[in-house]
Design a protein around this motif. Structure first.
Motif, PDB file in Angstrom:
ATOM      1  N   LEU A   1      34.035  38.058  40.450  1.00 36.34           N
ATOM      2  CA  LEU A   1      34.921  38.804  39.568  1.00 36.34           C
ATOM      3  C   LEU A   1      34.176  39.280  38.329  1.00 36.34           C
ATOM      4  O   LEU A   1      34.344  40.417  37.874  1.00 36.34           O
ATOM      5  N   CYS A   2      33.329  38.408  37.782  1.00 35.89           N
ATOM      6  CA  CYS A   2      32.555  38.767  36.581  1.00 35.89           C
ATOM      7  C   CYS A   2      31.411  39.711  36.908  1.00 35.89           C
ATOM      8  O   CYS A   2      31.213  40.727  36.238  1.00 35.89           O
ATOM      9  N   GLY A   3      30.629  39.383  37.912  1.00 32.56           N
ATOM     10  CA  GLY A   3      29.413  40.131  38.203  1.00 32.56           C
ATOM     11  C   GLY A   3      28.223  39.519  37.497  1.00 32.56           C
ATOM     12  O   GLY A   3      28.353  38.853  36.462  1.00 32.56           O
ATOM     13  N   GLU A   4      27.043  39.737  38.032  1.00 27.68           N
ATOM     14  CA  GLU A   4      25.830  39.111  37.506  1.00 27.68           C
ATOM     15  C   GLU A   4      25.564  39.485  36.052  1.00 27.68           C
ATOM     16  O   GLU A   4      25.191  38.649  35.233  1.00 27.68           O
ATOM     17  N   SER A   5      25.760  40.775  35.708  1.00 24.19           N
ATOM     18  CA  SER A   5      25.380  41.240  34.377  1.00 24.19           C
ATOM     19  C   SER A   5      26.240  40.667  33.271  1.00 24.19           C
ATOM     20  O   SER A   5      25.792  40.549  32.127  1.00 24.19           O
ATOM     21  N   SER A   6      27.497  40.307  33.560  1.00 21.50           N
ATOM     22  CA  SER A   6      28.390  39.812  32.512  1.00 21.50           C
ATOM     23  C   SER A   6      28.413  38.287  32.422  1.00 21.50           C
ATOM     24  O   SER A   6      29.112  37.733  31.562  1.00 21.50           O
ATOM     25  N   LEU A   7      27.639  37.602  33.260  1.00 13.58           N
ATOM     26  CA  LEU A   7      27.621  36.141  33.202  1.00 13.58           C
ATOM     27  C   LEU A   7      27.043  35.641  31.885  1.00 13.58           C
ATOM     28  O   LEU A   7      27.316  34.521  31.471  1.00 13.58           O
TER      29      LEU A   7
ATOM     30  N   PRO B   1      30.845  43.107  23.894  1.00 18.23           N
ATOM     31  CA  PRO B   1      31.787  43.200  25.026  1.00 18.23           C
ATOM     32  C   PRO B   1      31.131  43.867  26.228  1.00 18.23           C
ATOM     33  O   PRO B   1      30.409  44.857  26.088  1.00 18.23           O
ATOM     34  N   ILE B   2      31.391  43.320  27.411  1.00 20.15           N
ATOM     35  CA  ILE B   2      30.820  43.841  28.655  1.00 20.15           C
ATOM     36  C   ILE B   2      31.940  43.989  29.684  1.00 20.15           C
ATOM     37  O   ILE B   2      32.777  43.096  29.834  1.00 20.15           O
ATOM     38  N   ALA B   3      31.954  45.105  30.398  1.00 18.33           N
ATOM     39  CA  ALA B   3      32.918  45.286  31.484  1.00 18.33           C
ATOM     40  C   ALA B   3      32.553  44.365  32.636  1.00 18.33           C
ATOM     41  O   ALA B   3      31.380  44.210  32.990  1.00 18.33           O
ATOM     42  N   LEU B   4      33.562  43.744  33.219  1.00 19.43           N
ATOM     43  CA  LEU B   4      33.353  42.892  34.379  1.00 19.43           C
ATOM     44  C   LEU B   4      33.195  43.754  35.622  1.00 19.43           C
ATOM     45  O   LEU B   4      33.652  44.893  35.680  1.00 19.43           O
ATOM     46  N   ASP B   5      32.572  43.178  36.642  1.00 18.66           N
ATOM     47  CA  ASP B   5      32.355  43.936  37.880  1.00 18.66           C
ATOM     48  C   ASP B   5      33.661  44.438  38.473  1.00 18.66           C
ATOM     49  O   ASP B   5      33.750  45.573  38.947  1.00 18.66           O
ATOM     50  N   ILE B   6      34.691  43.600  38.464  1.00 17.81           N
ATOM     51  CA  ILE B   6      35.947  44.001  39.114  1.00 17.81           C
ATOM     52  C   ILE B   6      36.588  45.169  38.373  1.00 17.81           C
ATOM     53  O   ILE B   6      37.260  46.013  38.984  1.00 17.81           O
ATOM     54  N   GLN B   7      36.380  45.272  37.065  1.00 17.70           N
ATOM     55  CA  GLN B   7      36.907  46.411  36.309  1.00 17.70           C
ATOM     56  C   GLN B   7      36.174  47.694  36.705  1.00 17.70           C
ATOM     57  O   GLN B   7      36.797  48.743  36.930  1.00 17.70           O
ATOM     58  N   LYS B   8      34.851  47.618  36.800  1.00 21.91           N
ATOM     59  CA  LYS B   8      34.072  48.801  37.170  1.00 21.91           C
ATOM     60  C   LYS B   8      34.326  49.204  38.615  1.00 21.91           C
ATOM     61  O   LYS B   8      34.381  50.399  38.930  1.00 21.91           O
ATOM     62  N   GLU B   9      34.490  48.217  39.493  1.00 23.68           N
ATOM     63  CA  GLU B   9      34.714  48.525  40.906  1.00 23.68           C
ATOM     64  C   GLU B   9      36.047  49.242  41.111  1.00 23.68           C
ATOM     65  O   GLU B   9      36.125  50.223  41.860  1.00 23.68           O
ATOM     66  N   ILE B  10      37.095  48.773  40.444  1.00 23.55           N
ATOM     67  CA  ILE B  10      38.421  49.350  40.649  1.00 23.55           C
ATOM     68  C   ILE B  10      38.579  50.669  39.905  1.00 23.55           C
ATOM     69  O   ILE B  10      39.082  51.650  40.459  1.00 23.55           O
TER      70      ILE B  10
ATOM     71  N   GLY C   1      33.921  42.721  44.924  1.00 23.65           N
ATOM     72  CA  GLY C   1      33.192  41.494  45.218  1.00 23.65           C
ATOM     73  C   GLY C   1      34.102  40.288  45.260  1.00 23.65           C
ATOM     74  O   GLY C   1      34.010  39.448  46.152  1.00 23.65           O
ATOM     75  N   ALA C   2      35.023  40.194  44.287  1.00 26.45           N
ATOM     76  CA  ALA C   2      35.962  39.073  44.263  1.00 26.45           C
ATOM     77  C   ALA C   2      36.906  39.133  45.453  1.00 26.45           C
ATOM     78  O   ALA C   2      37.234  38.102  46.052  1.00 26.45           O
ATOM     79  N   GLY C   3      37.354  40.344  45.808  1.00 23.70           N
ATOM     80  CA  GLY C   3      38.255  40.495  46.943  1.00 23.70           C
ATOM     81  C   GLY C   3      37.606  40.070  48.244  1.00 23.70           C
ATOM     82  O   GLY C   3      38.230  39.391  49.073  1.00 23.70           O
ATOM     83  N   MET C   4      36.336  40.456  48.437  1.00 30.20           N
ATOM     84  CA  MET C   4      35.638  40.074  49.668  1.00 30.20           C
ATOM     85  C   MET C   4      35.345  38.584  49.698  1.00 30.20           C
ATOM     86  O   MET C   4      35.386  37.952  50.762  1.00 30.20           O
ATOM     87  N   ALA C   5      35.039  37.984  48.523  1.00 33.47           N
ATOM     88  CA  ALA C   5      34.810  36.539  48.477  1.00 33.47           C
ATOM     89  C   ALA C   5      36.085  35.781  48.829  1.00 33.47           C
ATOM     90  O   ALA C   5      36.051  34.798  49.577  1.00 33.47           O
ATOM     91  N   LEU C   6      37.216  36.254  48.301  1.00 35.65           N
ATOM     92  CA  LEU C   6      38.485  35.621  48.634  1.00 35.65           C
ATOM     93  C   LEU C   6      38.826  35.828  50.102  1.00 35.65           C
ATOM     94  O   LEU C   6      39.309  34.911  50.780  1.00 35.65           O
ATOM     95  N   ASP C   7      38.566  37.015  50.630  1.00 39.10           N
ATOM     96  CA  ASP C   7      38.847  37.296  52.033  1.00 39.10           C
ATOM     97  C   ASP C   7      38.034  36.378  52.938  1.00 39.10           C
ATOM     98  O   ASP C   7      38.522  35.907  53.969  1.00 39.10           O
ATOM     99  N   LYS C   8      36.785  36.119  52.553  1.00 36.35           N
ATOM    100  CA  LYS C   8      35.944  35.199  53.336  1.00 36.35           C
ATOM    101  C   LYS C   8      36.543  33.793  53.334  1.00 36.35           C
ATOM    102  O   LYS C   8      36.599  33.123  54.376  1.00 36.35           O
ATOM    103  N   LYS C   9      37.010  33.364  52.157  1.00 41.54           N
ATOM    104  CA  LYS C   9      37.635  32.047  52.071  1.00 41.54           C
ATOM    105  C   LYS C   9      38.891  31.975  52.928  1.00 41.54           C
ATOM    106  O   LYS C   9      39.118  31.001  53.651  1.00 41.54           O
TER     107      LYS C   9
END
Length: 521
Positions: free
Chosen positions: A132-138, A204-213, A224-232
């Motif tokens: 959900l965050c993405g590597e750059s915003s960690l 402030p940094i945009a999270l990956d899920i914000q940029k993706e959507i 990325g978060a959606g696919m990780a949840l789908d895998k689970k």
């Protein structure tokens, strides 16, 4: 995120926005109440039941001359809502803030130091959080250990901290990307403010899920978060299937042994597991559509807000056409309200029918593909001929982006509409190729649509819309994970009219977004 609880907080560009995340019962709400010292306390749970099932905004407070806005979020192990619902809630609130030009200064991920061991649930949910965050915003993430008072000694806590930081499948990879671990060892205001104070220096940094959507126009399942949840969820579904199989085998064994009571118990348990599996699959199918509904409602509310502002300005102004403008805007508002009511009714009808698979072309004597002068045909579509793809709802044509990679909607002059060649060997499976680039419309491994030069293009099924002479739905036919999904225009706001709305695969049926008028130019 302020729309969720309505405490009247409207963050400004100078505010420090911080989200607090973590598992249910990790102490998120307690930490926020301690930090804010507000009399308007967030509800705190004292049992296994979750109290936070929406994103809540706490009352603001000042720290080092800055106004702090803390957001409490539900955990992915929430007892009241499914994990797909929780992702939808959090992602949508993040999207709204991003569309309004506001991003988080940081995220505090709360972890109970008192947990004796780190289970698979904690590891999986933190993995979803990372996506959900993405590597750059960690680097704006603080992993905060909590509940130190439950330990027998502080030395025991230090030992557990060292263990947490060393786990390759937990916090260690995030810390390697810049996340820091801090410890809320004392339940004091100063301890809470020390953690928050670390975030004040962040940009402030945009999270990956914000940029993706928002920027990449992905639906929630493709993030990325959606696919990780789908895998689970896929792993969970597999376990349900194994349990279901075991229950039926046990029931069959009991039947052979004439043990009626045991057989009844096994069949009842099998039915319970079957219902769990069915519910899980339904949640996965409905996720993207439910999220789209939230987006549409938000777009309508923003448009309504802009209309009300325009009406107010018209009432305040002295322009001679102010009254006419006011009447026109009120009429538009009433029309929008009727449209929303109709869309809601349509959505409810589509949701009821969501479980029905998209039917393939009919092979009856009336509808079966035939061969005419050596050409493969299907209800007015002939193999090798050139056609346009015209979207019924948005009244625009499908074309390629300038880089010839993705499909978008555009308006074109009549002489520029020659776009696509439909090819088939048997009339059942069709490839779709661009006239200009000779690239095929293909499904990527992420489920997006892309133009590609390939020897093995994605094959498509054409499903005739009976009430339209040239109306079809186009669904994928040779990708197991995406089989049956239709080519659709998910959303098209006024901004996208200029940029071109992204065309994608979507597992719905019944809406005009996926009805394509396929005609000879």
């Amino acid at each position: 995120m302020t729309d969720t609880v309505g405490r009247g907080v409207n963050p400004t560009d100078n505010d420090v926005l911080i989200a607090v995340m973590g598992l249910t019962g990790s102490g998120k709400s307690t930490f926020i109440n301690l930090a804010t010292q507000s009399p308007n306390k967030l509800q705190v749970g004292h049992s296994i039941q979750s109290c936070t099932d929406a994103v809540e905004c706490a009352d603001t407070f000042d720290l080092d001359g800055r106004r702090i806005v803390l957001f409490d979020t539900p955990g992915f192990d929430d007892t009241n809502k499914s994990e797909t619902e929780i992702l939808r809630i959090i992602a949508f609130e993040l999207e709204k803030q991003y569309r309004r030009g506001q991003t988080l200064h940081g995220i505090i991920y709360v972890h109970r130091i008192s947990d004796l061991r780190v289970g698979g649930l904690a590891k999986t949910n933190f993995g979803i959080f990372r996506e959900l965050c993405g590597e750059s915003s960690l680097r704006n993430v603080v992993i905060m250990t909590n509940m130190w008072s439950r330990l027998s000694t502080e030395m025991e806590g230090r030992r557990r901290v060292a263990e947490l930081a060393s786990l390759d499948d937990f916090f260690k990879p995030a810390m390697a990307k810049g996340a820091v671990m801090m410890h809320h060892t004392k339940d004091t205001v100063d301890s809470a403010h020390a953690v928050i104070g670390h975030i004040l220096k962040n940009h402030p940094i945009a999270l990956d899920i914000q940029k993706e959507i928002v920027d990449q126009h992905k639906d929630i399942n493709q993030t990325g978060a959606g696919m990780a949840l789908d895998k689970k969820l896929a792993q969970l579904a597999h376990r349900y299937e194994l349990r279901l199989k075991a229950q039926f085998e046990a029931a069959e064994q009991a039947r052979h042994e004439r043990d009626e009571e045991t057989m009844k118990e096994q069949l009842e348990e099998a039915e319970r597991v079957r219902q769990l599996l069915e519910k899980l699959e339904e949640e996965k199918r409905n996720q993207a559509r439910q999220y789209q509904l939230l987006q549409e409602q938000f777009a309508d509310s923003e448009a309504e807000r802009e209309r009300e502002q325009a009406i107010h300005e018209a009432e305040e102004g002295s322009h001679p056409e102010a009254r006419a403008a006011e009447a026109r805007l009120r009429q538009e508002a009433e029309t929008a309200e009727r449209r929303r009511a109709q869309e809601k009714a349509d959505l409810e009808e589509r949701t009821r029918n969501m479980h029905m698979a998209i039917s393939s072309p009919s092979h009856s004597a009336r509808d079966r593909n035939d061969r005419d002068s050596g050409k493969i045909k299907y209800r007015s579509i002939i193999s090798g001929e050139t056609y346009t793809l015209y979207n019924k709802k948005h009244e625009l044509f499908a074309t390629l982006e300038r880089d010839n990679k993705y499909l978008r909607m555009k308006g074109y002059e009549k002489d520029a509409r020659k776009q696509w060649v439909f090819e088939s060997d048997d009339g059942n499976n069709w490839s779709i190729k661009s006239v200009q680039t000779e690239q095929y419309i293909c499904v990527t491994s992420q489920g997006t649509l892309r133009a590609d030069t390939t020897l093995f293009p994605t094959l498509w099924r054409l499903s005739k819309i009976s009430r339209m002479r040239y109306g079809f739905r186009i669904s994928s036919n040779n990708w197991d994970e995406y089989d049956g999904r239709v080519i659709s225009v998910r959303q098209l706001s006024s901004r996208y009219v200029q940029e071109g709305a992204r065309i994608n695969l979507y597992d719905k049926v019944g809406g005009d977004e996926e009805i394509w008028i396929i005609e000879t130019p």
